[in-house]
Design a protein around this motif. Structure first.
Motif, PDB file in Angstrom:
ATOM      1  N   TRP A  38      -0.504  12.888  -8.609  1.00 44.67           N
ATOM      2  CA  TRP A  38       0.908  12.588  -8.268  1.00 44.67           C
ATOM      3  C   TRP A  38       0.957  11.232  -7.727  1.00 44.67           C
ATOM      4  O   TRP A  38       2.140  10.435  -8.017  1.00 44.67           O
ATOM      5  CB  TRP A  38       1.628  13.600  -7.480  1.00 44.67           C
ATOM      6  N   ALA A  39       0.391  11.069  -6.677  1.00 43.96           N
ATOM      7  CA  ALA A  39       0.610   9.784  -5.778  1.00 43.96           C
ATOM      8  C   ALA A  39       0.261   8.565  -6.783  1.00 43.96           C
ATOM      9  O   ALA A  39       0.969   7.500  -6.945  1.00 43.96           O
ATOM     10  CB  ALA A  39      -0.403   9.719  -4.738  1.00 43.96           C
ATOM     11  N   LEU A  40      -0.721   8.666  -7.517  1.00 45.55           N
ATOM     12  CA  LEU A  40      -1.093   7.429  -8.488  1.00 45.55           C
ATOM     13  C   LEU A  40       0.199   7.205  -9.451  1.00 45.55           C
ATOM     14  O   LEU A  40       0.469   5.922  -9.486  1.00 45.55           O
ATOM     15  CB  LEU A  40      -2.097   7.849  -9.275  1.00 45.55           C
ATOM     16  N   ARG A  41       0.686   8.377  -9.934  1.00 43.27           N
ATOM     17  CA  ARG A  41       1.583   8.090 -11.129  1.00 43.27           C
ATOM     18  C   ARG A  41       2.908   7.553 -10.347  1.00 43.27           C
ATOM     19  O   ARG A  41       3.714   6.568 -10.980  1.00 43.27           O
ATOM     20  CB  ARG A  41       1.822   9.307 -11.794  1.00 43.27           C
ATOM     21  N   LYS A  42       3.195   8.235  -9.128  1.00 50.89           N
ATOM     22  CA  LYS A  42       4.378   7.833  -8.440  1.00 50.89           C
ATOM     23  C   LYS A  42       4.222   6.214  -8.003  1.00 50.89           C
ATOM     24  O   LYS A  42       5.338   5.497  -8.012  1.00 50.89           O
ATOM     25  CB  LYS A  42       4.530   8.655  -7.355  1.00 50.89           C
ATOM     26  N   ALA A  43       3.192   5.980  -7.569  1.00 47.41           N
ATOM     27  CA  ALA A  43       3.170   4.660  -6.992  1.00 47.41           C
ATOM     28  C   ALA A  43       3.230   3.592  -7.961  1.00 47.41           C
ATOM     29  O   ALA A  43       3.753   2.616  -8.376  1.00 47.41           O
ATOM     30  CB  ALA A  43       1.878   4.531  -6.265  1.00 47.41           C
ATOM     31  N   CYS A  44       2.532   3.928  -9.109  1.00 48.49           N
ATOM     32  CA  CYS A  44       2.583   2.830 -10.416  1.00 48.49           C
ATOM     33  C   CYS A  44       3.827   2.823 -10.929  1.00 48.49           C
ATOM     34  O   CYS A  44       4.224   1.799 -11.310  1.00 48.49           O
ATOM     35  CB  CYS A  44       1.841   3.308 -11.353  1.00 48.49           C
ATOM     36  N   THR A  45       4.469   3.912 -10.865  1.00 51.29           N
ATOM     37  CA  THR A  45       5.908   3.970 -11.414  1.00 51.29           C
ATOM     38  C   THR A  45       6.895   2.874 -10.673  1.00 51.29           C
ATOM     39  O   THR A  45       7.714   2.342 -11.014  1.00 51.29           O
ATOM     40  CB  THR A  45       6.700   5.256 -11.606  1.00 51.29           C
TER      41      THR A  45
ATOM     42  N   ILE B 232      -0.384  -3.133  -6.201  1.00 50.99           N
ATOM     43  CA  ILE B 232      -0.010  -1.686  -5.851  1.00 50.99           C
ATOM     44  C   ILE B 232      -1.626  -1.107  -5.237  1.00 50.99           C
ATOM     45  O   ILE B 232      -2.255  -0.899  -6.059  1.00 50.99           O
ATOM     46  CB  ILE B 232       0.800  -0.738  -6.524  1.00 50.99           C
ATOM     47  N   ALA B 233      -1.213  -0.807  -4.039  1.00 50.90           N
ATOM     48  CA  ALA B 233      -2.872  -0.054  -3.601  1.00 50.90           C
ATOM     49  C   ALA B 233      -2.635   1.238  -3.210  1.00 50.90           C
ATOM     50  O   ALA B 233      -1.536   1.618  -2.600  1.00 50.90           O
ATOM     51  CB  ALA B 233      -3.120  -0.997  -2.245  1.00 50.90           C
ATOM     52  N   VAL B 234      -3.388   2.003  -3.529  1.00 48.04           N
ATOM     53  CA  VAL B 234      -3.396   3.525  -3.666  1.00 48.04           C
ATOM     54  C   VAL B 234      -4.612   4.008  -3.084  1.00 48.04           C
ATOM     55  O   VAL B 234      -5.823   3.586  -3.373  1.00 48.04           O
ATOM     56  CB  VAL B 234      -2.989   4.154  -4.976  1.00 48.04           C
ATOM     57  N   ASN B 235      -4.552   4.829  -2.106  1.00 47.39           N
ATOM     58  CA  ASN B 235      -5.761   5.302  -1.345  1.00 47.39           C
ATOM     59  C   ASN B 235      -6.335   6.465  -2.098  1.00 47.39           C
ATOM     60  O   ASN B 235      -5.612   7.427  -2.701  1.00 47.39           O
ATOM     61  CB  ASN B 235      -5.416   6.034  -0.097  1.00 47.39           C
ATOM     62  N   VAL B 236      -7.774   6.557  -2.489  1.00 50.19           N
ATOM     63  CA  VAL B 236      -8.311   7.410  -3.130  1.00 50.19           C
ATOM     64  C   VAL B 236      -9.536   8.238  -2.504  1.00 50.19           C
ATOM     65  O   VAL B 236     -10.146   7.478  -1.483  1.00 50.19           O
ATOM     66  CB  VAL B 236      -8.922   6.800  -4.283  1.00 50.19           C
TER      67      VAL B 236
ATOM     68  N   LEU C  98      -3.519  -3.044 -10.058  1.00 51.83           N
ATOM     69  CA  LEU C  98      -3.656  -1.799  -9.284  1.00 51.83           C
ATOM     70  C   LEU C  98      -4.824  -1.848  -8.578  1.00 51.83           C
ATOM     71  O   LEU C  98      -6.023  -2.449  -9.032  1.00 51.83           O
ATOM     72  CB  LEU C  98      -4.034  -0.661 -10.308  1.00 51.83           C
ATOM     73  N   GLU C  99      -4.849  -1.594  -7.256  1.00 46.37           N
ATOM     74  CA  GLU C  99      -6.002  -1.606  -6.007  1.00 46.37           C
ATOM     75  C   GLU C  99      -6.333  -0.085  -5.779  1.00 46.37           C
ATOM     76  O   GLU C  99      -5.259   0.400  -5.311  1.00 46.37           O
ATOM     77  CB  GLU C  99      -5.843  -2.342  -5.045  1.00 46.37           C
ATOM     78  N   LEU C 100      -7.414   0.168  -5.863  1.00 44.50           N
ATOM     79  CA  LEU C 100      -7.795   1.645  -5.627  1.00 44.50           C
ATOM     80  C   LEU C 100      -8.644   1.472  -4.129  1.00 44.50           C
ATOM     81  O   LEU C 100      -9.688   0.666  -3.932  1.00 44.50           O
ATOM     82  CB  LEU C 100      -8.695   2.366  -6.398  1.00 44.50           C
ATOM     83  N   GLU C 101      -8.144   2.109  -3.191  1.00 42.22           N
ATOM     84  CA  GLU C 101      -8.704   1.675  -1.780  1.00 42.22           C
ATOM     85  C   GLU C 101      -9.604   3.032  -1.430  1.00 42.22           C
ATOM     86  O   GLU C 101      -9.089   4.335  -1.472  1.00 42.22           O
ATOM     87  CB  GLU C 101      -7.617   1.779  -0.723  1.00 42.22           C
ATOM     88  N   ILE C 102     -10.946   2.797  -1.256  1.00 44.81           N
ATOM     89  CA  ILE C 102     -11.825   3.787  -0.912  1.00 44.81           C
ATOM     90  C   ILE C 102     -12.364   3.741   0.202  1.00 44.81           C
ATOM     91  O   ILE C 102     -12.422   2.491   0.912  1.00 44.81           O
ATOM     92  CB  ILE C 102     -13.217   3.973  -2.035  1.00 44.81           C
ATOM     93  N   THR C 103     -12.933   4.838   0.925  1.00 42.09           N
ATOM     94  CA  THR C 103     -13.542   4.717   2.257  1.00 42.09           C
ATOM     95  C   THR C 103     -15.112   4.597   1.821  1.00 42.09           C
ATOM     96  O   THR C 103     -15.569   4.662   1.027  1.00 42.09           O
ATOM     97  CB  THR C 103     -13.392   5.843   2.960  1.00 42.09           C
TER      98      THR C 103
ATOM     99  N   GLU D 151       0.756  -1.071   0.043  1.00 40.15           N
ATOM    100  CA  GLU D 151       0.152   0.025  -0.142  1.00 40.15           C
ATOM    101  C   GLU D 151       0.904   1.427  -0.068  1.00 40.15           C
ATOM    102  O   GLU D 151       1.768   1.336   0.756  1.00 40.15           O
ATOM    103  CB  GLU D 151      -0.892   0.019   1.313  1.00 40.15           C
ATOM    104  N   ALA D 152       0.584   2.257  -0.799  1.00 37.14           N
ATOM    105  CA  ALA D 152       1.420   3.483  -1.078  1.00 37.14           C
ATOM    106  C   ALA D 152       0.755   4.582   0.135  1.00 37.14           C
ATOM    107  O   ALA D 152      -0.368   4.531   0.240  1.00 37.14           O
ATOM    108  CB  ALA D 152       1.185   4.133  -2.474  1.00 37.14           C
ATOM    109  N   LEU D 153       1.831   4.961   0.962  1.00 41.23           N
ATOM    110  CA  LEU D 153       1.395   5.858   2.081  1.00 41.23           C
ATOM    111  C   LEU D 153       2.085   7.100   1.905  1.00 41.23           C
ATOM    112  O   LEU D 153       3.265   7.133   1.414  1.00 41.23           O
ATOM    113  CB  LEU D 153       1.862   5.215   3.448  1.00 41.23           C
ATOM    114  N   MET D 154       1.269   8.330   1.704  1.00 39.57           N
ATOM    115  CA  MET D 154       1.791   9.620   1.499  1.00 39.57           C
ATOM    116  C   MET D 154       2.493  10.276   2.845  1.00 39.57           C
ATOM    117  O   MET D 154       1.844  10.273   3.874  1.00 39.57           O
ATOM    118  CB  MET D 154       0.890  10.508   1.114  1.00 39.57           C
TER     119      MET D 154
END
Length: 712
Positions: free
Chosen positions: A526-533, A544-548, A576-581, A492-495
């Motif tokens: 920015w976070a999406l592109r950075k995490a995928c890269t 790769i999981a990214v919070n949205v 790619l996994e998009l984490e939503i609340t 999981e990508a954490l900012m």
């Protein structure tokens, strides 16, 4: 050989025949009779063959030859019956030897009585043979290819067998009624569900009789039979499905669904007792705090909105509450002691309320809120505030340990301090933070001059806006492990925000500000592109999981941003996994649901983060099927607690039933991991699995094959 086709005599010929002698006339009539007989035999739909007393063929038709694929040059009048059998063996049509076939036929020939039997040919065809003896010896046989008919009969028999097997193995009870309302099918499961016998509900029982029998047996306690019969008939005529819950005398609940069919209807019976209990538990979970059982933020807001939406709103007060020195209790005595203290605080707050209409809720951590109804001015609110400060400030004793905490209160009054829920809550929070800044363990009323925090927030937003172009943000990655295999399957990508003036700023502080200002859209891209890269250099099986944020999804350009990030990095969509609340799904706008569906159709996985902490409901999973549920860390931390463990098992079971991956967050001990493994949880994440690390460190660890566990 086939009978020759001879044309019947013409009228002219018949007139000439009248002028010739009797012998000639008889011959002509016999010839015409033979011609008619031959035409009739040749045009039969069945095969026909006639034999004399010496078992030699007299006549056969073309259909007989075609059935057995016989050669007309060989099978001619005068041929012996046995030779025909041998010919069928020679050409590979017969499935037995000529001797065996003759032995089978011989009893029918000698029996001199009509009989019918079957023969199966080598190619699998089934021929029905009707044997009829002749008065002067010999016989006539009629042959019919019944392969299709027999296969249809077998298929029908197999369908009946399957139908019976399906009925016997259904998890649902089933009754089928005809157009007259009489029972024509009843499976065993129906009898089991109602604990009755077949004799209680024989076939032919009417719908009315069945209902009355259930009442008579004491299985149904309250039911209007006339009304139920009328409803069923109306639904049948309207061709509509009708479902209703039946509460049985033994406490179980059955879901009865009636479906119209041609000429009648089918009723199915489901035992939904356990399902209802789970739904009730999940509904309670959606509106109550799991630790204290107080209403949560969601229920508090619903109650406040409801009160403010009434035609004549009486004055009320909003209390924003925060414990003082609670962190010291956690640090000194540990989290279990802190949880026990929070429960005690919740009980004391409830005792402080004046009546059942007032509401106290836990917002999370050590934050609470109160709605005080029927407030007669500042004095009433102040009286409650004093009592709260006094009661909460008294010592707490547990196992010979004494703990001390205080509480700070911020108070906003309706209508003086705001006319809507957002304003009242915001102003109560302002008053709370003013109280904390002035010494804590106090209460403060909102004052219009309390704008210092607003200025501070504006300063934060200004710094935040400049942070991205200054490259002050970076990502860290926390591994996610498949529990059964022990393999790292993703991260999981954490900012992180490293401000030159503020230092390391918590996401809890800057994410809300970014959402309010709309900066979260640019920051999220920015976070999406950075995490995928970063993920492009990982093994192909790692996700790769990214919070949205909900703000990102509603921006209208979110789908393009995601697709662009994948294209730029070369990472396939399924990684790619998009984490939503749950707040994202609460919105239920067309834009949000359409965007999520579009991304999901591309193969991108959608994960529901922090499940169970705020607004969790099975309804959200119904309206939008997610791929993953992430159990909030608070449940894992309390997994030794019976209630928390039950909730965790329920969520894991729910995921298994719906085909949804379940990931447990905040796993910090081997005991927690072992309990999750036994419960069937698919994935785990937390400090035990691996601490958040920079991309380069993650790459090194993956290359070296080292376990991503926290050292020490």
């Amino acid at each position: 050989m086939p009978v020759a086709q001879v044309k019947a005599g013409s009228p002219a010929r018949r007139r000439r025949a009248a002028n010739i002698g009797p012998t000639k006339r008889i011959e002509d009539e016999l010839r015409e009779q033979n011609e008619r007989f031959s035409a009739a035999v040749e045009n039969m739909s069945h095969g026909l063959c006639m034999f004399d007393a010496d078992e030699r063929m007299i006549i056969c038709n073309r259909h007989y030859l075609d059935i057995f694929c016989l050669d007309p040059a060989i099978v001619r009048p005068g041929i012996r019956f046995f030779d025909i059998l041998q010919h069928s063996v020679d050409i590979g049509v017969a499935s037995h030897s000529a001797a065996d076939l003759y032995a089978i036929r011989k009893p029918y020939i000698d029996g001199a009585k009509p009989s019918t039997y079957e023969e199966t040919l080598a190619d699998g065809r089934i021929i029905d043979i009707s044997h009829r003896p002749l008065a002067l010896g010999g016989w006539v046989s009629i042959y019919e290819d019944i392969t299709v008919q027999r296969r249809a009969e077998l298929e029908l028999k197999e369908q009946h067998r399957r139908f019976d097997a399906a009925l016997a193995n259904m998890s649902q009870g089933l009754l089928m009624y005809d157009a007259d309302g009489k029972m024509i099918v009843r499976n065993e499961r129906f009898l089991e569900l109602y604990n009755v016998t077949a004799a209680d509900f024989p076939l032919g029982t009417t719908h009315r009789d069945a209902l009355e029998r259930l009442v008579e047996l004491g299985i149904y306690t309250k039911i209007d039979v006339d009304s139920e019969v009328a409803k069923t008939e109306a639904c049948r005529k309207a061709a509509k499905i009708h479902s209703t819950y039946r509460h049985l005398a033994d406490g179980r609940t059955l879901l009865v669904t009636r479906r119209p069919m041609s000429g009648g209807w089918v009723a199915t019976f489901d035992d939904v007792t356990e399902r209802q209990l789970v739904e009730e538990r999940m509904t309670h979970l959606a509106h109550h705090d799991t630790l204290t059982s107080l209403p949560n933020r969601s229920m508090f807001r619903e109650r406040l909105d409801q009160a403010l939406g009434e035609a004549s709103v009486a004055p009320l007060a909003i209390f924003s509450l925060d414990l003082d020195r609670f962190k010291a209790v956690n640090d000194t005595f540990g989290h279990p002691a802190g949880d026990w203290l929070l429960k005690c605080v919740a009980e004391r707050l409830q005792r402080c309320l004046r009546n059942e209409t007032d509401v106290v809720a836990r917002f999370g951590g050590d934050e609470f809120a109160i709605i005080q109804f029927g407030v007669n001015g500042v004095a009433d609110a102040e009286k409650l505030a004093r009592r709260i400060v006094e009661v909460i400030g008294k010592p707490y004793r547990d196992k010979s340990r004494e703990m001390h905490v205080g509480i700070s209160c911020g108070i906003a009054l309706y209508p003086d301090d705001g006319m809507d829920a957002d304003t009242l809550l915001k102003n109560a929070d302002m008053a709370l933070y003013r109280g904390k800044s002035e010494g804590r363990n106090v209460y403060r009323f909102f004052e219009p001059g309390m704008d210092a925090m607003v200025r501070a927030r504006q300063a934060l937003e200004t710094d935040l806006e400049a942070a991205l172009p200054r490259n002050e943000f970076e990502l860290e990655f926390q591994p996610i492990m498949n529990i059964a295999a022990g393999d790292i399957v993703g991260a999981e990508a954490l900012m992180r925000w490293h401000s030159p003036t503020r230092g390391l700023v918590s996401p809890d502080n800057f994410i809300p500000a970014a959402e309010e200002t709309g900066l979260i859209v640019q920051l999220g891209d920015w976070a999406l592109r950075k995490a995928c890269t970063a993920a492009a250099g990982w093994p192909h099986a790692m996700r790769i999981a990214v919070n949205v944020s909900a703000v990102q999804i509603k921006s209208g350009s979110f789908a393009r941003s995601v697709i662009s990030a994948l294209a730029f990095s070369g990472v396939p969509a399924h990684r790619l996994e998009l984490e939503i609340t749950e707040t994202v799904l609460m919105d239920e706008s067309d834009t949000v649901l359409k965007t999520l569906s579009q991304l999901r159709d591309l193969g991108i996985r959608i994960a529901l983060d922090d499940f169970g902490t705020g607004y969790s409901s099975l309804g959200y999973l119904r309206r939008f099927p997610v791929d993953k549920i992430k159990i909030d860390r608070s449940f894992i931390r309390d997994i030794d607690n019976r209630d928390s463990a039950a909730i965790v098992r329920t969520v894991i079971g729910l995921g298994a039933q719906l085909g949804i991956t379940v990931t447990a967050e905040g796993v910090e001990t081997e005991a927690q991991l072992d309990m999750l493994r036994k419960a069937g949880c698919i994935e785990a994440q937390g400090y035990l699995i691996g601490v958040p690390a920079k991309a380069a460190q993650i790459n090194r660890l993956l290359r070296s094959g080292m376990a991503l566990r926290q050292s020490g």
